[in-house]
Write a protein that holds these residues in place. Structure first.
Motif, PDB file in Angstrom:
ATOM      1  N   LYS A 180       6.746  52.721  21.200  1.00 47.59           N
ATOM      2  CA  LYS A 180       6.133  53.968  20.725  1.00 47.59           C
ATOM      3  C   LYS A 180       6.911  54.497  19.516  1.00 47.59           C
ATOM      4  O   LYS A 180       6.310  54.972  18.551  1.00 47.59           O
ATOM      5  CB  LYS A 180       6.097  55.000  21.846  1.00 47.59           C
ATOM      6  CG  LYS A 180       5.364  56.266  21.483  1.00 47.59           C
ATOM      7  CD  LYS A 180       5.281  57.230  22.659  1.00 47.59           C
ATOM      8  CE  LYS A 180       4.583  58.504  22.224  1.00 47.59           C
ATOM      9  NZ  LYS A 180       4.590  59.515  23.282  1.00 47.59           N
ATOM     10  N   SER A 181       8.228  54.391  19.540  1.00 49.54           N
ATOM     11  CA  SER A 181       9.054  54.842  18.407  1.00 49.54           C
ATOM     12  C   SER A 181       8.815  53.977  17.183  1.00 49.54           C
ATOM     13  O   SER A 181       8.762  54.481  16.058  1.00 49.54           O
ATOM     14  CB  SER A 181      10.537  54.815  18.781  1.00 49.54           C
ATOM     15  OG  SER A 181      10.805  55.755  19.792  1.00 49.54           O
ATOM     16  N   ILE A 182       8.657  52.677  17.389  1.00 49.61           N
ATOM     17  CA  ILE A 182       8.364  51.775  16.271  1.00 49.61           C
ATOM     18  C   ILE A 182       7.037  52.181  15.625  1.00 49.61           C
ATOM     19  O   ILE A 182       6.934  52.288  14.403  1.00 49.61           O
ATOM     20  CB  ILE A 182       8.334  50.297  16.740  1.00 49.61           C
ATOM     21  CG1 ILE A 182       9.750  49.851  17.127  1.00 49.61           C
ATOM     22  CG2 ILE A 182       7.739  49.386  15.666  1.00 49.61           C
ATOM     23  CD1 ILE A 182       9.807  48.491  17.797  1.00 49.61           C
ATOM     24  N   ALA A 183       6.035  52.447  16.457  1.00 52.74           N
ATOM     25  CA  ALA A 183       4.726  52.861  15.940  1.00 52.74           C
ATOM     26  C   ALA A 183       4.819  54.208  15.217  1.00 52.74           C
ATOM     27  O   ALA A 183       4.244  54.373  14.141  1.00 52.74           O
ATOM     28  CB  ALA A 183       3.713  52.930  17.084  1.00 52.74           C
ATOM     29  N   GLU A 184       5.544  55.155  15.792  1.00 55.43           N
ATOM     30  CA  GLU A 184       5.687  56.470  15.157  1.00 55.43           C
ATOM     31  C   GLU A 184       6.419  56.364  13.823  1.00 55.43           C
ATOM     32  O   GLU A 184       6.048  57.031  12.854  1.00 55.43           O
ATOM     33  CB  GLU A 184       6.405  57.439  16.099  1.00 55.43           C
ATOM     34  CG  GLU A 184       5.544  57.870  17.271  1.00 55.43           C
ATOM     35  CD  GLU A 184       6.308  58.668  18.324  1.00 55.43           C
ATOM     36  OE1 GLU A 184       7.528  58.901  18.160  1.00 55.43           O
ATOM     37  OE2 GLU A 184       5.671  59.042  19.324  1.00 55.43           O
ATOM     38  N   ASN A 185       7.456  55.541  13.763  1.00 60.20           N
ATOM     39  CA  ASN A 185       8.182  55.333  12.505  1.00 60.20           C
ATOM     40  C   ASN A 185       7.278  54.712  11.448  1.00 60.20           C
ATOM     41  O   ASN A 185       7.329  55.099  10.273  1.00 60.20           O
ATOM     42  CB  ASN A 185       9.415  54.463  12.734  1.00 60.20           C
ATOM     43  CG  ASN A 185      10.511  55.190  13.481  1.00 60.20           C
ATOM     44  OD1 ASN A 185      10.523  56.409  13.554  1.00 60.20           O
ATOM     45  ND2 ASN A 185      11.430  54.435  14.060  1.00 60.20           N
ATOM     46  N   ALA A 186       6.458  53.757  11.851  1.00 55.68           N
ATOM     47  CA  ALA A 186       5.536  53.117  10.910  1.00 55.68           C
ATOM     48  C   ALA A 186       4.518  54.125  10.385  1.00 55.68           C
ATOM     49  O   ALA A 186       4.224  54.151   9.184  1.00 55.68           O
ATOM     50  CB  ALA A 186       4.838  51.931  11.570  1.00 55.68           C
ATOM     51  N   LYS A 187       3.990  54.964  11.258  1.00 53.15           N
ATOM     52  CA  LYS A 187       3.043  56.010  10.841  1.00 53.15           C
ATOM     53  C   LYS A 187       3.707  56.961   9.847  1.00 53.15           C
ATOM     54  O   LYS A 187       3.112  57.335   8.836  1.00 53.15           O
ATOM     55  CB  LYS A 187       2.541  56.810  12.048  1.00 53.15           C
ATOM     56  CG  LYS A 187       1.495  56.121  12.867  1.00 53.15           C
ATOM     57  CD  LYS A 187       1.079  57.031  14.021  1.00 53.15           C
ATOM     58  CE  LYS A 187       0.223  56.295  15.016  1.00 53.15           C
ATOM     59  NZ  LYS A 187      -0.046  57.114  16.213  1.00 53.15           N
ATOM     60  N   ALA A 188       4.945  57.363  10.149  1.00 54.70           N
ATOM     61  CA  ALA A 188       5.667  58.286   9.271  1.00 54.70           C
ATOM     62  C   ALA A 188       5.920  57.649   7.910  1.00 54.70           C
ATOM     63  O   ALA A 188       5.775  58.305   6.876  1.00 54.70           O
ATOM     64  CB  ALA A 188       6.986  58.697   9.925  1.00 54.70           C
ATOM     65  N   PHE A 189       6.272  56.383   7.898  1.00 56.16           N
ATOM     66  CA  PHE A 189       6.523  55.687   6.644  1.00 56.16           C
ATOM     67  C   PHE A 189       5.258  55.616   5.798  1.00 56.16           C
ATOM     68  O   PHE A 189       5.288  55.878   4.596  1.00 56.16           O
ATOM     69  CB  PHE A 189       7.059  54.273   6.923  1.00 56.16           C
ATOM     70  CG  PHE A 189       7.437  53.521   5.686  1.00 56.16           C
ATOM     71  CD1 PHE A 189       8.621  53.796   5.024  1.00 56.16           C
ATOM     72  CD2 PHE A 189       6.597  52.541   5.166  1.00 56.16           C
ATOM     73  CE1 PHE A 189       8.973  53.106   3.866  1.00 56.16           C
ATOM     74  CE2 PHE A 189       6.933  51.855   4.019  1.00 56.16           C
ATOM     75  CZ  PHE A 189       8.127  52.138   3.366  1.00 56.16           C
ATOM     76  N   LYS A 190       4.128  55.274   6.438  1.00 58.51           N
ATOM     77  CA  LYS A 190       2.853  55.226   5.696  1.00 58.51           C
ATOM     78  C   LYS A 190       2.478  56.600   5.156  1.00 58.51           C
ATOM     79  O   LYS A 190       2.016  56.724   4.027  1.00 58.51           O
ATOM     80  CB  LYS A 190       1.733  54.683   6.586  1.00 58.51           C
ATOM     81  CG  LYS A 190       1.725  53.179   6.667  1.00 58.51           C
ATOM     82  CD  LYS A 190       0.506  52.659   7.380  1.00 58.51           C
ATOM     83  CE  LYS A 190      -0.712  52.741   6.508  1.00 58.51           C
ATOM     84  NZ  LYS A 190      -1.856  51.997   7.010  1.00 58.51           N
ATOM     85  N   ALA A 191       2.680  57.626   5.953  1.00 62.96           N
ATOM     86  CA  ALA A 191       2.352  58.990   5.510  1.00 62.96           C
ATOM     87  C   ALA A 191       3.246  59.405   4.340  1.00 62.96           C
ATOM     88  O   ALA A 191       2.782  60.023   3.386  1.00 62.96           O
ATOM     89  CB  ALA A 191       2.502  59.964   6.672  1.00 62.96           C
ATOM     90  N   LEU A 192       4.506  59.038   4.401  1.00 65.04           N
ATOM     91  CA  LEU A 192       5.462  59.387   3.353  1.00 65.04           C
ATOM     92  C   LEU A 192       5.153  58.682   2.039  1.00 65.04           C
ATOM     93  O   LEU A 192       5.204  59.279   0.973  1.00 65.04           O
ATOM     94  CB  LEU A 192       6.886  59.021   3.807  1.00 65.04           C
ATOM     95  CG  LEU A 192       8.014  59.333   2.840  1.00 65.04           C
ATOM     96  CD1 LEU A 192       8.206  60.832   2.706  1.00 65.04           C
ATOM     97  CD2 LEU A 192       9.301  58.670   3.323  1.00 65.04           C
TER      98      LEU A 192
END
Length: 176
Positions: free
Chosen positions: A9-21
């Motif tokens: 879940k943390s890996i997915a959240e980090n990936a989402k944050a990176f794409k948003a950034l």
């Protein structure tokens, strides 16, 4: 004993944050069993987030083909043998071209399969792992321009350190 806990879940959240950034597409590099995190599990966790995936070897690409659910899988290491190139082309993986030898090998594989080979060109800007220099890049591009079954879809390099002066020089070489 050392114990590592993997939080998908943390890996997915980090990936989402990176794409948003960044506002950019994301190619999730899951080579070496997703750096020990479990490639298949990480690929499943990144469904709907990652736009494509990258691995080092054909065997790794085959292992994540099903969990990738039709998304592109880029094989970062170039094929060495014709049989490997044929299998990559048949499976519609994106292959890496590192010079004329690889370009010719993938052209032959696509011709034998009567299937387009999708490729990314790997340029050596100073990391000195895989890739071609600028002079060979021109020759490869000229060759591939006259090879209708090989489709160039991307160009990439590998930076040493994101904040070092040498990496800035690598970035400048890549942009040239």
């Amino acid at each position: 004993k050392i114990k590592a806990e993997i939080h998908l879940k943390s890996i997915a959240e980090n990936a989402k944050a990176f794409k948003a950034l960044t506002g950019k597409k994301l190619c999730a590099v899951v080579k070496a069993d997703a750096y020990g995190h479990g490639a298949e599990e990480v690929v499943f966790a990144l469904q709907g987030i990652a736009d494509c995936f990258a691995v080092a070897l054909l065997s790794e690409a085959k292992a994540i083909k099903t969990p990738a659910c039709g998304k592109d899988v880029l094989i970062l290491c170039p094929p060495i043998e014709l049989s490997e190139a044929i299998e990559a082309v048949q499976n519609k993986f994106v292959c890496t071209v590192t010079g004329m030898t690889t370009a010719r090998l993938l052209a032959k594989a696509s011709e034998l399969c009567q299937t387009p080979a999708r490729v990314h060109l790997k340029v050596n800007t100073g990391m000195n792992r895989y890739g071609m220099g600028v002079s060979e890049l021109g020759k490869v591009c000229k060759f591939l321009k006259n090879t209708p079954l090989v489709r160039v879809e991307g160009l990439f390099s590998h930076l040493r350190e994101p904040f070092e002066i040498s990496s800035e020089k690598q970035r400048e070489r890549f942009l040239q």
